[in-house]
Design a protein around this motif. Structure first.
Motif, mmCIF file in Angstrom:
data_model
loop_
_atom_site.group_PDB
_atom_site.id
_atom_site.type_symbol
_atom_site.label_atom_id
_atom_site.label_comp_id
_atom_site.label_asym_id
_atom_site.label_seq_id
_atom_site.Cartn_x
_atom_site.Cartn_y
_atom_site.Cartn_z
ATOM 1 N N LYS A 14 43.595 36.483 38.665
ATOM 2 C CA LYS A 14 42.265 37.456 38.540
ATOM 3 C C LYS A 14 41.565 37.753 39.909
ATOM 4 O O LYS A 14 41.120 39.083 39.979
ATOM 5 N N GLU A 15 42.046 37.009 41.191
ATOM 6 C CA GLU A 15 41.794 37.545 42.606
ATOM 7 C C GLU A 15 42.635 38.758 42.563
ATOM 8 O O GLU A 15 42.075 39.760 43.244
ATOM 9 N N TRP A 16 43.831 38.787 42.290
ATOM 10 C CA TRP A 16 44.783 40.027 42.593
ATOM 11 C C TRP A 16 44.215 41.044 41.739
ATOM 12 O O TRP A 16 44.062 42.295 42.421
ATOM 13 N N VAL A 17 43.901 41.222 40.441
ATOM 14 C CA VAL A 17 43.533 42.119 39.727
ATOM 15 C C VAL A 17 42.248 42.716 40.170
ATOM 16 O O VAL A 17 42.171 43.824 40.106
ATOM 17 N N LEU A 18 41.168 41.953 40.551
ATOM 18 C CA LEU A 18 39.871 42.497 40.987
ATOM 19 C C LEU A 18 39.858 43.022 42.351
ATOM 20 O O LEU A 18 39.031 43.884 42.655
ATOM 21 N N TYR A 19 40.632 42.218 43.301
ATOM 22 C CA TYR A 19 40.292 42.374 44.786
ATOM 23 C C TYR A 19 41.613 42.665 45.199
ATOM 24 O O TYR A 19 41.550 42.673 46.588
#
Length: 338
Positions: free
Chosen positions: A19-24
């Protein structure tokens, strides 16, 4: 960071690193490399990414809307000659913001679920597995046919949309007979194309043709029987003509106009054309999962000509014994590692 090789859709959605990769775009090099090394996970990752972004966007928009409403209220209050009581009365308090959020969040979640479910129900993955010594025939949604031989895995979608490319992911040996959908004289649409993703970051693109693929861990070979195919690896591309073969490996990209042997997975026979014996031994391992034992006097580099059937291992052993004029037999071996 956990190992992601065995992750499915729900695992990716629950993974904080993902999720960190997808969003940020956190740790982007890792995820880009992971997708390249695991092409069969690309569709799963794509759908999980879309779901997370779908969930995040409406919530971010509602948050921004509330901030804009607050700022509009402040600006209106500053420009108005109203008294302090009126300003306080018109400014949304924390309770009001929480009520708005409480109403918006379930609606955003419902919207995201319906959007995601509608897009992914037909895109759910199908996986076909074949074991050593067996043969599996598959008919795809477009009526193309595939034959898996030896230890092989094929992944694809349950159903294909007309506006999408036809795609499969292959590990192992397979024969393809791809249905030609493109109408001559018309524009080529995405759904006219058929793409096979293989090991070694290989991609085989066709419109309609018959070909054989030997997709192993360290090497991938594509032999064209009829029609034409385009094979891509990294930044290299080859256009094959019938009778040609291309091999993809860590060493590079090798085109062979006259391959040393042709493994016809459909007819279950191996055509030898000055083929080293060790190649026959390798094919036996891939198809039947065991080792052929030879007398010590036999030179495995000797060149062979002829046709060896391998519809059954007994047939193969008899034919090879006749060809070598030596008695051969098999020995079971652990092929769980490449």
């Amino acid at each position: 960071m956990p190992s992601h090789e065995d992750f499915e859709m729900l695992d990716f959605l629950a993974d904080s690193d993902f999720k960190e990769w997808v969003l940020y775009q956190t740790n982007a090099p890792y995820w880009n490399t992971f997708i390249q090394d695991n092409p069969h996970k690309a569709e799963c990752i794509k759908e999980a990414k879309e779901f997370i972004l779908t969930m995040a966007t409406p919530l971010q928009q509602s948050h921004n809307a509330i901030k804009r409403a607050n700022w509009d209220t402040i600006e209106s209050a500053i420009s108005s000659p109203a008294d302090d009581k009126k300003i306080i009365k018109r400014f949304p308090n924390n309770k009001m913001i929480l009520r708005i959020a409480a109403c918006l969040i379930p609606l955003c979640m419902l919207f995201a679920y319906l959007h995601y479910y509608g897009r992914t129900t037909s895109a759910a993955a199908l996986e076909y597995k074949n074991e050593y010594g067996r043969r599996t025939e598959i008919t795809l949604p477009d009526s193309s046919s595939i034959v898996l031989v030896g230890k092989a895995t094929l992944r694809t979608k349950k159903s294909w949309h007309k506006e999408e490319q036809r795609e499969v992911w292959l590990e192992g040996n397979a024969y393809f007979k791809v249905k030609h959908l493109h109408q001559k004289g018309t524009k080529v649409h995405p759904s006219d194309q058929f793409i096979v993703h293989t090991n070694q970051n290989g991609h085989v693109e066709v419109l309609g043709t018959t070909f054989h693929i030997n997709s192993q861990y360290q090497q991938v070979s594509i032999y064209l029987e009829s029609g034409s195919v385009r094979v891509t690896k990294d930044h290299q591309t080859a256009l094959l003509k019938p009778g040609e073969e291309v091999t993809l490996s860590d060493a590079g990209f090798q085109l062979k106009e006259k391959p040393a042997f042709v493994a016809n997975w459909q007819q279950q026979e191996l055509t030898l054309q000055k083929t080293p014996l060790f190649e026959v031994l390798r094919i036996n391992r891939e198809v039947f999962g065991n080792q052929i034992m030879l007398p010590t006097s036999v030179d495995t580099t000797q060149l062979l000509d002829g046709v060896l059937p391998f519809s059954s291992q007994n047939q193969l052993l008899k034919s090879l014994s006749t060809l070598l004029d030596k008695e051969v037999h098999t020995q079971s071996t652990d092929l769980s590692t490449p």
